[in-house]
Design a protein around this motif. Structure first.
Motif, PDB file in Angstrom:
ATOM      1  N   ARG A 187       0.854  -1.190   0.000  1.00  0.00           N
ATOM      2  CA  ARG A 187       0.000   0.000   0.000  1.00  0.00           C
ATOM      3  C   ARG A 187       0.896   1.249   0.000  1.00  0.00           C
ATOM      4  NH1 ARG A 187      -5.272  -1.388   1.398  1.00  0.00           N
ATOM      5  NH2 ARG A 187      -5.770   0.611   2.342  1.00  0.00           N
ATOM      6  N   LEU A 188       1.714   1.346  -1.038  1.00  0.00           N
ATOM      7  CA  LEU A 188       2.673   2.442  -1.148  1.00  0.00           C
ATOM      8  C   LEU A 188       1.973   3.676  -1.714  1.00  0.00           C
ATOM      9  CD1 LEU A 188       5.594   3.314  -0.783  1.00  0.00           C
ATOM     10  CD2 LEU A 188       6.089   2.401  -3.061  1.00  0.00           C
ATOM     11  N   ASP A 189       2.220   4.811  -1.072  1.00  0.00           N
ATOM     12  CA  ASP A 189       1.438   6.017  -1.359  1.00  0.00           C
ATOM     13  C   ASP A 189       2.359   7.217  -1.514  1.00  0.00           C
ATOM     14  OD1 ASP A 189      -0.737   7.686  -1.720  1.00  0.00           O
ATOM     15  OD2 ASP A 189      -1.574   7.398   0.283  1.00  0.00           O
ATOM     16  N   ILE A 190       1.769   8.313  -1.925  1.00  0.00           N
ATOM     17  CA  ILE A 190       2.437   9.602  -2.049  1.00  0.00           C
ATOM     18  C   ILE A 190       1.836  10.576  -1.046  1.00  0.00           C
ATOM     19  CG2 ILE A 190       2.849   9.248  -4.506  1.00  0.00           C
ATOM     20  CD1 ILE A 190       0.511  11.291  -4.961  1.00  0.00           C
ATOM     21  N   ARG A 347      -7.248  16.111  -3.931  1.00  0.00           N
ATOM     22  CA  ARG A 347      -6.661  15.378  -2.811  1.00  0.00           C
ATOM     23  C   ARG A 347      -5.208  15.008  -3.110  1.00  0.00           C
ATOM     24  NH1 ARG A 347     -12.126  11.634  -2.212  1.00  0.00           N
ATOM     25  NH2 ARG A 347     -13.418  13.271  -1.237  1.00  0.00           N
ATOM     26  N   GLY A 348      -4.363  15.128  -2.076  1.00  0.00           N
ATOM     27  CA  GLY A 348      -2.924  15.007  -2.279  1.00  0.00           C
ATOM     28  C   GLY A 348      -2.315  13.666  -1.961  1.00  0.00           C
ATOM     29  N   SER A 349      -3.136  12.623  -1.786  1.00  0.00           N
ATOM     30  CA  SER A 349      -2.608  11.285  -1.519  1.00  0.00           C
ATOM     31  C   SER A 349      -3.542  10.256  -2.146  1.00  0.00           C
ATOM     32  CB  SER A 349      -2.490  11.017  -0.018  1.00  0.00           C
ATOM     33  OG  SER A 349      -3.781  10.965   0.586  1.00  0.00           O
ATOM     34  N   LEU A 350      -2.988   9.093  -2.472  1.00  0.00           N
ATOM     35  CA  LEU A 350      -3.827   8.011  -2.978  1.00  0.00           C
ATOM     36  C   LEU A 350      -4.762   7.482  -1.899  1.00  0.00           C
ATOM     37  CD1 LEU A 350      -1.271   6.046  -5.183  1.00  0.00           C
ATOM     38  CD2 LEU A 350      -3.205   7.419  -5.956  1.00  0.00           C
ATOM     39  N   LEU A 351      -4.332   7.561  -0.659  1.00  0.00           N
ATOM     40  CA  LEU A 351      -5.205   7.173   0.442  1.00  0.00           C
ATOM     41  C   LEU A 351      -6.551   7.865   0.332  1.00  0.00           C
ATOM     42  CD1 LEU A 351      -5.487   5.774   3.287  1.00  0.00           C
ATOM     43  CD2 LEU A 351      -4.730   7.964   4.242  1.00  0.00           C
ATOM     44  N   PRO A 360     -10.565   2.581  -6.660  1.00  0.00           N
ATOM     45  CA  PRO A 360      -9.323   2.741  -7.425  1.00  0.00           C
ATOM     46  C   PRO A 360      -9.441   3.786  -8.522  1.00  0.00           C
ATOM     47  CG  PRO A 360      -9.854   0.415  -7.129  1.00  0.00           C
ATOM     48  CD  PRO A 360     -11.055   1.186  -6.671  1.00  0.00           C
ATOM     49  N   LEU A 361      -8.305   4.421  -8.817  1.00  0.00           N
ATOM     50  CA  LEU A 361      -8.250   5.375  -9.915  1.00  0.00           C
ATOM     51  C   LEU A 361      -8.233   4.636 -11.244  1.00  0.00           C
ATOM     52  CD1 LEU A 361      -5.482   7.863  -8.692  1.00  0.00           C
ATOM     53  CD2 LEU A 361      -7.964   8.211  -8.628  1.00  0.00           C
ATOM     54  N   ASP A 365      -3.199   3.249 -18.106  1.00  0.00           N
ATOM     55  CA  ASP A 365      -2.504   1.956 -18.089  1.00  0.00           C
ATOM     56  C   ASP A 365      -3.064   1.004 -17.034  1.00  0.00           C
ATOM     57  OD1 ASP A 365      -1.617   3.526 -16.032  1.00  0.00           O
ATOM     58  OD2 ASP A 365       0.507   3.040 -16.258  1.00  0.00           O
ATOM     59  N   GLY A 366      -4.290   1.269 -16.575  1.00  0.00           N
ATOM     60  CA  GLY A 366      -4.929   0.364 -15.631  1.00  0.00           C
ATOM     61  C   GLY A 366      -5.337   1.037 -14.342  1.00  0.00           C
ATOM     62  N   LYS A 367      -6.012   0.315 -13.491  1.00  0.00           N
ATOM     63  CA  LYS A 367      -6.492   0.847 -12.222  1.00  0.00           C
ATOM     64  C   LYS A 367      -5.359   0.919 -11.206  1.00  0.00           C
ATOM     65  CE  LYS A 367     -11.313  -0.704 -12.597  1.00  0.00           C
ATOM     66  NZ  LYS A 367     -12.412  -1.451 -11.938  1.00  0.00           N
ATOM     67  N   ARG A 368      -5.473   1.887 -10.296  1.00  0.00           N
ATOM     68  CA  ARG A 368      -4.519   2.009  -9.198  1.00  0.00           C
ATOM     69  C   ARG A 368      -5.269   2.280  -7.899  1.00  0.00           C
ATOM     70  NH1 ARG A 368      -1.826   0.949 -12.878  1.00  0.00           N
ATOM     71  NH2 ARG A 368       0.315   1.529 -13.397  1.00  0.00           N
ATOM     72  N   ALA A 369      -5.024   1.417  -6.913  1.00  0.00           N
ATOM     73  CA  ALA A 369      -5.431   1.720  -5.547  1.00  0.00           C
ATOM     74  C   ALA A 369      -4.253   2.371  -4.832  1.00  0.00           C
ATOM     75  CB  ALA A 369      -5.884   0.462  -4.825  1.00  0.00           C
ATOM     76  N   PHE A 370      -3.072   1.721  -4.972  1.00  0.00           N
ATOM     77  CA  PHE A 370      -1.823   2.279  -4.477  1.00  0.00           C
ATOM     78  C   PHE A 370      -0.774   2.064  -5.567  1.00  0.00           C
ATOM     79  CE2 PHE A 370      -4.333   1.590  -0.689  1.00  0.00           C
ATOM     80  CZ  PHE A 370      -4.140   2.782   0.001  1.00  0.00           C
TER      81      PHE A 370
END
Length: 404
Positions: A187-190, A347-351, A360-361, A365-370
């Protein structure tokens, strides 16, 4: 186009002149550079050629001597640099020291002393509260409106834009797991942030007042405080962030001096709670900055957080982190905390953007949760300048690589 002829409206024109550190191709020697359009000026070499008294501050491999020199020197050097790149009489001397950005390597521009990270966006704090405490009467913790919450980070893993970020490993444990496991974060995030760079130190035992912010802080940069949410969730009770944060913090290669951002200053949001005297900025100069940030994953913009919405200002953060008598050192860096606006696309984080992975976004190139290995995250930003011109804040970018 000759390097002095920066196109009209270029966000890195003479009105900006951010500082960095670079080396030329085939050389290991680092020196202070100043950006002008798509070129970088070897500021130290130019100062020496012009017989400038500021050569001792600029002909160095790091910005720290300039940072420590203080506000009068900062203003004097900026006026001199502006003249060197705008006055025709200087062009013949200065031209040989302007190098295309594409031909140089940019480095971490200053030696980081201490690193502190804050939690200053009410929108971000409320989103996090709603995600993890959905049944709470108030999504903010009781202390949030009374002081800028922060934690002390790790300066040794602050890296310059363009540095790969190795996926961190650590312990993690889901609510239903019988025991913790060890392995790479899933669950790597920015965290899209703004960093403030301290120049002039302070003495231990002497707090820095709100009014003295500009005497100590040289400038700002973009900052991405990468976060391993699964590692953080298991480890942070009761002492707060540790391994989930300390593996990497990326900063842009350019430090924009506060003097370039006079027209971007703005009042912070309305304060809903009375503040203690050391934080009360009623009657003080506007403490907020109107910075427009964009967050892109693999070249696709996913968010545009507005820094003007930050509840706590950089001056209040500096006052709070020194009110107990803690001293400042040249090269101290402190992050604003995640910048999030009131709208979902700010919003400034994927969380927050994926609501803890549940939404998920949709990316090309595909969906992203993290974040996935190979993802490249890039933050860019600009601020309004005089007469409608933009002040560019550069970018901070990093690519995720698999754990070794």
């Amino acid at each position: 186009m000759p390097p002095f002829e920066v196109p009209e409206g270029d966000p890195f024109g003479p009105h900006n002149l951010p500082y960095g550190v670079f080396s030329r191709a085939g050389s290991q020697e680092r020196t202070v550079g100043v950006r002008l359009g798509d070129h970088v000026l070897d500021a130290g070499a130019a100062a020496l050629a012009l017989g400038s008294p500021y050569a001792a501050l600029l002909a160095r491999p790091t910005l720290n001597p300039l940072l420590a020199a203080g506000r009068t020197a900062w203003s004097d050097v900026r006026r001199a640099l502006t003249a060197w790149v705008t006055v025709p009489a200087h062009q013949e001397t200065v031209a040989p020291f302007l190098h295309p950005l594409s031909s140089v390597t940019l480095h971490l521009p200053f030696e980081v002393a201490d690193y502190v990270d804050f939690y200053a966006s009410e929108n971000h704090a409320r989103n996090v509260g709603q995600i993890f405490r959905p049944d709470a009467e108030d999504s903010l913790t009781p202390n949030w409106k009374h002081l800028p919450i922060g934690y002390h980070g790790r300066s040794g893993t602050v890296v310059v834009s363009g540095t790969d970020v190795v996926r961190p490993s650590g312990q993690r444990k889901g609510p239903a797991d019988p025991a913790p496991v060890f392995g790479p974060s899933v669950r790597l995030d920015i965290e899209a942030e703004v960093g403030f760079v301290v120049g002039v130190p302070s003495r231990a035992g002497q707090p820095v007042a709100l009014a003295d912010f500009r005497e100590h802080v040289f400038g700002l940069c973009l900052l991405n405080d990468w976060s391993a949410r699964d590692v953080q969730a298991w480890e942070y009770v009761p002492l707060g962030p540790f391994l989930g944060k300390s593996f990497a913090t990326s900063v842009s290669a350019w430090i924009t001096p506060l003097d370039a951002l006079e027209d971007a200053r703005t009042d912070p949001p309305h304060r809903t709670h009375p503040l203690l005297p050391y934080l009360d900025d009623t009657g003080e100069e506007p403490g907020g900055y109107d910075l427009r940030i964009s967050v892109a994953i693999n070249g696709h913009t996913v968010s545009e957080p507005p820094f003007s919405t930050m509840y706590w200002t950089a001056a209040q953060q500096l006052a709070h982190m020194t009110v107990n008598g803690a001293s400042l050192r040249t090269g101290d860096l402190y992050g604003s905390g995640t910048v999030s606006g009131p709208e979902p696309g700010q919003r400034g984080s994927l969380l927050e953007l994926t609501w803890n992975g549940r939404e998920p976004l949709e990316l090309p190139d595909g969906k992203r949760a993290f974040l996935e290995d190979g993802d490249v995250v890039t933050l860019t930003a600009w601020a309004p300048g005089a007469d409608g011109v933009r002040v560019g804040l550069g970018e901070v970018s990093g690519r995720i690589v698999a754990a070794g």
